[in-house]
Motif scaffolding. Structure first.
Motif, PDB file in Angstrom:
ATOM      1  N   LEU A  20       0.832  -1.203   0.000  1.00 38.05           N
ATOM      2  CA  LEU A  20       0.000   0.000   0.000  1.00 38.05           C
ATOM      3  C   LEU A  20       0.865   1.252   0.000  1.00 38.05           C
ATOM      4  O   LEU A  20       0.601   2.195  -0.742  1.00 38.05           O
ATOM      5  CB  LEU A  20      -0.929   0.003   1.219  1.00 38.05           C
ATOM      6  CG  LEU A  20      -1.819   1.227   1.386  1.00 38.05           C
ATOM      7  CD1 LEU A  20      -2.784   1.364   0.223  1.00 38.05           C
ATOM      8  CD2 LEU A  20      -2.570   1.149   2.701  1.00 38.05           C
ATOM      9  N   GLU A  21       1.909   1.267   0.803  1.00 37.03           N
ATOM     10  CA  GLU A  21       2.811   2.419   0.855  1.00 37.03           C
ATOM     11  C   GLU A  21       3.471   2.671  -0.497  1.00 37.03           C
ATOM     12  O   GLU A  21       3.576   3.813  -0.936  1.00 37.03           O
ATOM     13  CB  GLU A  21       3.873   2.221   1.927  1.00 37.03           C
ATOM     14  CG  GLU A  21       3.347   2.344   3.333  1.00 37.03           C
ATOM     15  CD  GLU A  21       4.417   2.128   4.382  1.00 37.03           C
ATOM     16  OE1 GLU A  21       5.616   2.134   4.037  1.00 37.03           O
ATOM     17  OE2 GLU A  21       4.049   1.966   5.552  1.00 37.03           O
ATOM     18  N   VAL A  22       3.898   1.610  -1.151  1.00 37.44           N
ATOM     19  CA  VAL A  22       4.538   1.747  -2.464  1.00 37.44           C
ATOM     20  C   VAL A  22       3.535   2.300  -3.473  1.00 37.44           C
ATOM     21  O   VAL A  22       3.862   3.182  -4.275  1.00 37.44           O
ATOM     22  CB  VAL A  22       5.108   0.387  -2.928  1.00 37.44           C
ATOM     23  CG1 VAL A  22       5.542   0.435  -4.380  1.00 37.44           C
ATOM     24  CG2 VAL A  22       6.260  -0.017  -2.028  1.00 37.44           C
ATOM     25  N   THR A  23       2.294   1.824  -3.420  1.00 41.01           N
ATOM     26  CA  THR A  23       1.261   2.299  -4.331  1.00 41.01           C
ATOM     27  C   THR A  23       0.959   3.772  -4.086  1.00 41.01           C
ATOM     28  O   THR A  23       0.841   4.557  -5.032  1.00 41.01           O
ATOM     29  CB  THR A  23      -0.023   1.466  -4.172  1.00 41.01           C
ATOM     30  OG1 THR A  23       0.290   0.087  -4.342  1.00 41.01           O
ATOM     31  CG2 THR A  23      -1.071   1.867  -5.183  1.00 41.01           C
ATOM     32  N   ILE A  24       0.857   4.166  -2.815  1.00 45.17           N
ATOM     33  CA  ILE A  24       0.587   5.562  -2.480  1.00 45.17           C
ATOM     34  C   ILE A  24       1.723   6.452  -2.976  1.00 45.17           C
ATOM     35  O   ILE A  24       1.485   7.512  -3.564  1.00 45.17           O
ATOM     36  CB  ILE A  24       0.381   5.726  -0.961  1.00 45.17           C
ATOM     37  CG1 ILE A  24      -0.943   5.095  -0.555  1.00 45.17           C
ATOM     38  CG2 ILE A  24       0.433   7.193  -0.560  1.00 45.17           C
ATOM     39  CD1 ILE A  24      -1.153   5.019   0.941  1.00 45.17           C
ATOM     40  N   GLN A  25       2.959   6.023  -2.770  1.00 44.09           N
ATOM     41  CA  GLN A  25       4.098   6.807  -3.236  1.00 44.09           C
ATOM     42  C   GLN A  25       4.109   6.931  -4.753  1.00 44.09           C
ATOM     43  O   GLN A  25       4.419   8.001  -5.297  1.00 44.09           O
ATOM     44  CB  GLN A  25       5.401   6.199  -2.738  1.00 44.09           C
ATOM     45  CG  GLN A  25       5.606   6.383  -1.260  1.00 44.09           C
ATOM     46  CD  GLN A  25       6.843   5.672  -0.747  1.00 44.09           C
ATOM     47  OE1 GLN A  25       7.481   4.903  -1.459  1.00 44.09           O
ATOM     48  NE2 GLN A  25       7.178   5.927   0.510  1.00 44.09           N
ATOM     49  N   SER A  26       3.748   5.858  -5.448  1.00 47.28           N
ATOM     50  CA  SER A  26       3.751   5.928  -6.911  1.00 47.28           C
ATOM     51  C   SER A  26       2.656   6.878  -7.408  1.00 47.28           C
ATOM     52  O   SER A  26       2.881   7.639  -8.353  1.00 47.28           O
ATOM     53  CB  SER A  26       3.588   4.543  -7.528  1.00 47.28           C
ATOM     54  OG  SER A  26       2.303   4.038  -7.315  1.00 47.28           O
ATOM     55  N   ILE A  27       1.477   6.851  -6.773  1.00 45.53           N
ATOM     56  CA  ILE A  27       0.402   7.783  -7.152  1.00 45.53           C
ATOM     57  C   ILE A  27       0.865   9.214  -6.919  1.00 45.53           C
ATOM     58  O   ILE A  27       0.673  10.087  -7.766  1.00 45.53           O
ATOM     59  CB  ILE A  27      -0.879   7.491  -6.340  1.00 45.53           C
ATOM     60  CG1 ILE A  27      -1.481   6.148  -6.758  1.00 45.53           C
ATOM     61  CG2 ILE A  27      -1.907   8.611  -6.522  1.00 45.53           C
ATOM     62  CD1 ILE A  27      -2.590   5.660  -5.850  1.00 45.53           C
ATOM     63  N   PHE A  28       1.480   9.458  -5.764  1.00 50.92           N
ATOM     64  CA  PHE A  28       1.948  10.796  -5.423  1.00 50.92           C
ATOM     65  C   PHE A  28       2.952  11.303  -6.451  1.00 50.92           C
ATOM     66  O   PHE A  28       2.866  12.439  -6.929  1.00 50.92           O
ATOM     67  CB  PHE A  28       2.572  10.770  -4.028  1.00 50.92           C
ATOM     68  CG  PHE A  28       2.970  12.120  -3.503  1.00 50.92           C
ATOM     69  CD1 PHE A  28       2.016  13.007  -3.041  1.00 50.92           C
ATOM     70  CD2 PHE A  28       4.301  12.496  -3.463  1.00 50.92           C
ATOM     71  CE1 PHE A  28       2.383  14.255  -2.547  1.00 50.92           C
ATOM     72  CE2 PHE A  28       4.683  13.737  -2.968  1.00 50.92           C
ATOM     73  CZ  PHE A  28       3.717  14.610  -2.509  1.00 50.92           C
ATOM     74  N   HIS A  29       3.887  10.444  -6.852  1.00 49.79           N
ATOM     75  CA  HIS A  29       4.917  10.852  -7.810  1.00 49.79           C
ATOM     76  C   HIS A  29       4.378  10.945  -9.241  1.00 49.79           C
ATOM     77  O   HIS A  29       4.835  11.785 -10.018  1.00 49.79           O
ATOM     78  CB  HIS A  29       6.114   9.916  -7.742  1.00 49.79           C
ATOM     79  CG  HIS A  29       6.880  10.056  -6.455  1.00 49.79           C
ATOM     80  ND1 HIS A  29       7.532  11.216  -6.097  1.00 49.79           N
ATOM     81  CD2 HIS A  29       7.063   9.199  -5.421  1.00 49.79           C
ATOM     82  CE1 HIS A  29       8.092  11.068  -4.921  1.00 49.79           C
ATOM     83  NE2 HIS A  29       7.824   9.843  -4.475  1.00 49.79           N
ATOM     84  N   GLU A  30       3.398  10.108  -9.579  1.00 52.31           N
ATOM     85  CA  GLU A  30       2.787  10.179 -10.914  1.00 52.31           C
ATOM     86  C   GLU A  30       2.145  11.536 -11.151  1.00 52.31           C
ATOM     87  O   GLU A  30       2.085  12.017 -12.276  1.00 52.31           O
ATOM     88  CB  GLU A  30       1.711   9.099 -11.073  1.00 52.31           C
ATOM     89  CG  GLU A  30       2.240   7.716 -11.332  1.00 52.31           C
ATOM     90  CD  GLU A  30       1.126   6.687 -11.316  1.00 52.31           C
ATOM     91  OE1 GLU A  30      -0.055   7.049 -11.545  1.00 52.31           O
ATOM     92  OE2 GLU A  30       1.434   5.507 -11.066  1.00 52.31           O
ATOM     93  N   HIS A  31       1.640  12.136 -10.080  1.00 46.06           N
ATOM     94  CA  HIS A  31       0.938  13.409 -10.193  1.00 46.06           C
ATOM     95  C   HIS A  31       1.794  14.567  -9.672  1.00 46.06           C
ATOM     96  O   HIS A  31       1.264  15.599  -9.257  1.00 46.06           O
ATOM     97  CB  HIS A  31      -0.394  13.327  -9.452  1.00 46.06           C
ATOM     98  CG  HIS A  31      -1.306  12.294 -10.045  1.00 46.06           C
ATOM     99  ND1 HIS A  31      -2.020  12.520 -11.194  1.00 46.06           N
ATOM    100  CD2 HIS A  31      -1.564  11.014  -9.676  1.00 46.06           C
ATOM    101  CE1 HIS A  31      -2.697  11.429 -11.501  1.00 46.06           C
ATOM    102  NE2 HIS A  31      -2.435  10.503 -10.604  1.00 46.06           N
TER     103      HIS A  31
END
Length: 50
Positions: free
Chosen positions: A11-22
């Motif tokens: 979940l943390e990795v997914t949240i970080q990827s969403i944050f960086h994607e945007h």
């Protein structure tokens, strides 16, 4: 002493990827909606715990 494995690591990795994607423009509300759109449910408890 062994460190415990983080059960929410994916979940943390997914949240970080969403944050960086945007480009860091997404706050917790948008990230929560994006996670729901990606099919991850029952994350509200995890958001409130931190």
């Amino acid at each position: 002493m062994m460190k415990k494995e983080n059960p929410d690591q994916a979940l943390e990795v997914t949240i970080q990827s969403i944050f960086h994607e945007h480009n860091g423009n997404y706050g917790y509300r948008r990230i929560k909606l994006e996670l729901r759109n990606r099919g991850m449910k029952s994350i509200t408890r995890r958001f409130n715990a931190s």
